[in-house]
Design an enzyme around this catalytic site. Structure first.
Site, PDB file in Angstrom:
ATOM      1  N   ARG A  84      -0.531  -8.411  13.814  1.00 24.38           N
ATOM      2  CA  ARG A  84      -1.187  -7.461  12.951  1.00 24.38           C
ATOM      3  C   ARG A  84      -1.858  -8.273  11.829  1.00 24.38           C
ATOM      4  NH1 ARG A  84       4.349  -5.002  11.781  1.00 24.38           N
ATOM      5  NH2 ARG A  84       3.780  -3.920  10.027  1.00 24.38           N
TER       6      ARG A  84
ATOM      7  N   ARG B 179      -9.564   0.794   9.312  1.00 30.02           N
ATOM      8  CA  ARG B 179      -9.069  -0.335   9.894  1.00 30.02           C
ATOM      9  C   ARG B 179     -10.202  -1.108  10.414  1.00 30.02           C
ATOM     10  NH1 ARG B 179      -3.719   0.898   9.589  1.00 30.02           N
ATOM     11  NH2 ARG B 179      -2.378  -1.085   9.772  1.00 30.02           N
TER      12      ARG B 179
ATOM     13  N   ARG C  89      11.815  -6.094   4.418  1.00 28.59           N
ATOM     14  CA  ARG C  89      11.406  -4.671   4.209  1.00 28.59           C
ATOM     15  C   ARG C  89      12.324  -3.981   5.080  1.00 28.59           C
ATOM     16  NH1 ARG C  89       5.847  -2.159   5.336  1.00 28.59           N
ATOM     17  NH2 ARG C  89       5.973  -3.444   7.208  1.00 28.59           N
TER      18      ARG C  89
ATOM     19  N   ARG D 272      11.662  -1.664  10.625  1.00 30.60           N
ATOM     20  CA  ARG D 272      10.898  -0.984  11.550  1.00 30.60           C
ATOM     21  C   ARG D 272      10.700  -1.905  12.729  1.00 30.60           C
ATOM     22  NH1 ARG D 272       5.253   0.302   7.920  1.00 30.60           N
ATOM     23  NH2 ARG D 272       4.364  -0.770   9.779  1.00 30.60           N
TER      24      ARG D 272
ATOM     25  N   LYS E  50       0.905  -1.139  -0.033  1.00 32.54           N
ATOM     26  CA  LYS E  50      -0.007   0.237  -0.008  1.00 32.54           C
ATOM     27  C   LYS E  50       0.929   1.390  -0.067  1.00 32.54           C
ATOM     28  CE  LYS E  50      -1.992  -1.119   3.994  1.00 32.54           C
ATOM     29  NZ  LYS E  50      -1.306  -2.515   4.215  1.00 32.54           N
TER      30      LYS E  50
HETATM   31  P1  AP5 Z   1       5.049  -1.504   1.950  1.00 36.63           P
HETATM   32  O1  AP5 Z   1       4.382  -0.889   0.797  1.00 36.63           O
HETATM   33  O2  AP5 Z   1       5.534  -1.187   3.044  1.00 36.63           O
HETATM   34  O3  AP5 Z   1       3.628  -2.501   2.383  1.00 36.63           O
HETATM   35  P2  AP5 Z   1       2.236  -1.778   3.266  1.00 36.63           P
HETATM   36  O4  AP5 Z   1       1.050  -2.526   2.530  1.00 36.63           O
HETATM   37  O5  AP5 Z   1       2.146  -0.283   3.078  1.00 36.63           O
HETATM   38  O6  AP5 Z   1       2.384  -2.293   4.851  1.00 36.63           O
HETATM   39  P3  AP5 Z   1       2.596  -1.834   6.241  1.00 36.63           P
HETATM   40  O7  AP5 Z   1       3.419  -2.972   6.816  1.00 36.63           O
HETATM   41  O8  AP5 Z   1       3.214  -0.609   6.294  1.00 36.63           O
HETATM   42  O9  AP5 Z   1       1.225  -1.709   6.638  1.00 36.63           O
HETATM   43  P4  AP5 Z   1       0.628  -1.761   8.216  1.00 36.63           P
HETATM   44  O10 AP5 Z   1      -0.629  -1.935   7.984  1.00 36.63           O
HETATM   45  O11 AP5 Z   1       1.493  -2.663   9.071  1.00 36.63           O
HETATM   46  O12 AP5 Z   1       1.421  -0.573   8.745  1.00 36.63           O
HETATM   47  P5  AP5 Z   1       0.821   1.045   8.888  1.00 36.63           P
HETATM   48  O13 AP5 Z   1       2.158   1.958   8.761  1.00 36.63           O
HETATM   49  O14 AP5 Z   1      -0.453   1.116   8.166  1.00 36.63           O
HETATM   50  O15 AP5 Z   1       5.666  -2.969   1.078  1.00 36.63           O
HETATM   51  C1  AP5 Z   1       5.911  -4.132   2.078  1.00 36.63           C
HETATM   52  C2  AP5 Z   1       7.503  -4.576   1.371  1.00 36.63           C
HETATM   53  O16 AP5 Z   1       7.176  -5.117   0.141  1.00 36.63           O
HETATM   54  C3  AP5 Z   1       8.343  -3.108   1.099  1.00 36.63           C
HETATM   55  O17 AP5 Z   1       9.755  -3.721   1.482  1.00 36.63           O
HETATM   56  C4  AP5 Z   1       8.472  -3.029  -0.450  1.00 36.63           C
HETATM   57  O18 AP5 Z   1       9.576  -2.620  -0.927  1.00 36.63           O
HETATM   58  C5  AP5 Z   1       8.141  -4.421  -0.930  1.00 36.63           C
HETATM   59  N1  AP5 Z   1       7.157  -4.555  -2.029  1.00 36.63           N
HETATM   60  C6  AP5 Z   1       5.889  -3.573  -2.214  1.00 36.63           C
HETATM   61  N2  AP5 Z   1       5.417  -4.114  -3.550  1.00 36.63           N
HETATM   62  C7  AP5 Z   1       6.025  -5.433  -3.844  1.00 36.63           C
HETATM   63  C8  AP5 Z   1       5.724  -5.759  -5.125  1.00 36.63           C
HETATM   64  N3  AP5 Z   1       4.796  -5.542  -5.971  1.00 36.63           N
HETATM   65  N4  AP5 Z   1       6.726  -7.006  -5.348  1.00 36.63           N
HETATM   66  C9  AP5 Z   1       7.489  -7.305  -4.418  1.00 36.63           C
HETATM   67  N5  AP5 Z   1       7.816  -6.391  -3.273  1.00 36.63           N
HETATM   68  C10 AP5 Z   1       6.980  -5.308  -3.143  1.00 36.63           C
HETATM   69  O19 AP5 Z   1       0.453   1.124  10.435  1.00 36.63           O
HETATM   70  C11 AP5 Z   1       1.530   0.662  11.577  1.00 36.63           C
HETATM   71  C12 AP5 Z   1       0.606   0.661  12.923  1.00 36.63           C
HETATM   72  O20 AP5 Z   1       0.059   1.993  13.177  1.00 36.63           O
HETATM   73  C13 AP5 Z   1      -0.374  -0.369  13.028  1.00 36.63           C
HETATM   74  O21 AP5 Z   1       0.053  -1.666  13.357  1.00 36.63           O
HETATM   75  C14 AP5 Z   1      -1.149   0.209  14.145  1.00 36.63           C
HETATM   76  O22 AP5 Z   1      -0.539   0.030  15.405  1.00 36.63           O
HETATM   77  C15 AP5 Z   1      -0.982   2.004  13.819  1.00 36.63           C
HETATM   78  N6  AP5 Z   1      -2.283   2.395  12.858  1.00 36.63           N
HETATM   79  C16 AP5 Z   1      -1.896   2.850  11.784  1.00 36.63           C
HETATM   80  N7  AP5 Z   1      -3.186   3.160  11.347  1.00 36.63           N
HETATM   81  C17 AP5 Z   1      -4.187   2.892  12.149  1.00 36.63           C
HETATM   82  C18 AP5 Z   1      -5.574   2.862  12.267  1.00 36.63           C
HETATM   83  N8  AP5 Z   1      -6.390   3.392  11.215  1.00 36.63           N
HETATM   84  N9  AP5 Z   1      -6.342   2.490  13.425  1.00 36.63           N
HETATM   85  C19 AP5 Z   1      -5.743   1.825  14.386  1.00 36.63           C
HETATM   86  N10 AP5 Z   1      -4.212   1.863  14.456  1.00 36.63           N
HETATM   87  C20 AP5 Z   1      -3.531   2.261  13.439  1.00 36.63           C
END
Ligand code: AP5
Length: 221
Positions: free
Chosen positions: A175, A93, A132, A164, A17
């Site tokens: 998660r 979420r 990652r 991270r 994403k």
């Molecule tokens: P990447 O693009 O980093 O993946 P992502 O989908 O963004 O995954 P995240 O792990 O960042 O999502 P998340 O939901 O855990 O974290 P968030 O920051 O939202 O890609 C992953 C890897 O794959 C990278 O290395 C990339 O290079 C590679 N890649 C990408 N595309 C590829 C492809 N096509 N082929 C091969 N490789 C590829 O949230 C973090 C924390 O914040 C949560 O756990 C929670 O505690 C809190 N939080 C955030 N929002 C909320 C909310 N709305 N409510 C409550 N808590 C929240």
């Protein structure tokens, strides 16, 4: 003419994403609003929100709905999002967050155009997350080859690139379980509203990006 769009992207942790939102934000000329990035900035700045959120995030839990809804409500009313639109990454979420977002969009008279579900199987996201690495300062994503040093310098901003704090196997599995329990029901919520476009997130990032743009163009009202 600036295209603009009001988009949500759903998908498992590690589905890509954040990677795709950087491109979609440039393509549609809209701000990329990532609640995860907003929380990580608060942690870095050691604000009261950051101090509270860090423990929850490191353990792979979810920050409370009230806090997240307040943050997003304020952000969507900022001039850039109000005039051009946005791509929302990491929110909603939970069903409670989705219902609050429906109300916010309704009160602003600006409904969401399309909800993208970036679909990648669990075993593939687990591989992606384990390799990652992320720039602590600008958030640029990198994939470790396995032979890289523990920390290196970001090509984009010169910041430190590292793993991270919440990318430990325990936190990632928690998660992903929470995603199935709390976020997966949103697929039905938006499907029932006829706003959902499911996009295959497996393959080269350029190919995934093309699919996402096509899905927006084919499904927006
Ligand atoms: P990447 O693009 O980093 O993946 P992502 O989908 O963004 O995954 P995240 O792990 O960042 O999502 P998340 O939901 O855990 O974290 P968030 O920051 O939202 O890609 C992953 C890897 O794959 C990278 O290395 C990339 O290079 C590679 N890649 C990408 N595309 C590829 C492809 N096509 N082929 C091969 N490789 C590829 O949230 C973090 C924390 O914040 C949560 O756990 C929670 O505690 C809190 N939080 C955030 N929002 C909320 C909310 N709305 N409510 C409550 N808590 C929240």
């Amino acid at each position: 003419m600036i295209p603009g769009a009001r988009l949500i992207i759903l998908g498992r942790q590690g589905a890509g994403k954040g990677t795709q939102c950087v491109r979609l934000s440039r393509h549609f000329v809209v701000p990329h609003i990532s609640t995860g990035d907003m929380l990580r900035a608060a942690v870095r700045e050691a604000t009261p929100l950051g101090l509270e959120a860090k423990k929850v995030m490191d353990a792979g839990g979810l920050v409370s709905d009230d806090i997240m809804i307040g943050i997003v409500r304020d952000r969507l009313q900022a001039p850039d999002a109000d005039t051009r639109g946005y791509i929302l990454d990491g929110f909603p979420r939970t069903i409670e967050q989705a219902e609050a977002l429906d109300e916010i969009a309704h009160s602003l008279r600006k409904p969401v155009d399309v909800v993208l579900d970036l679909n990648v199987p669990r075993e593939i996201v687990l591989e992606r997350i384990s390799s990652r690495r992320v720039c602590r300062d600008c958030g640029t994503n990198y994939t470790s080859t396995g032979n890289d040093p523990q920390t290196w310098i970001c090509d984009v901003c010169g910041g430190d690139v590292l793993q991270r704090d919440d990318d430990t196997p325990e936190s990632v599995n928690r998660r992903l379980d929470l995603y199935e329990e709390q976020t997966f029901p949103l697929i039905k919520h938006y499907g029932d509203q006829n706003r959902l476009a499911v996009v295959n997130g497996v393959g080269h990032p350029d190919a995934v990006f093309e699919r996402l743009v096509k899905a927006v163009d084919n499904n927006r009202r």
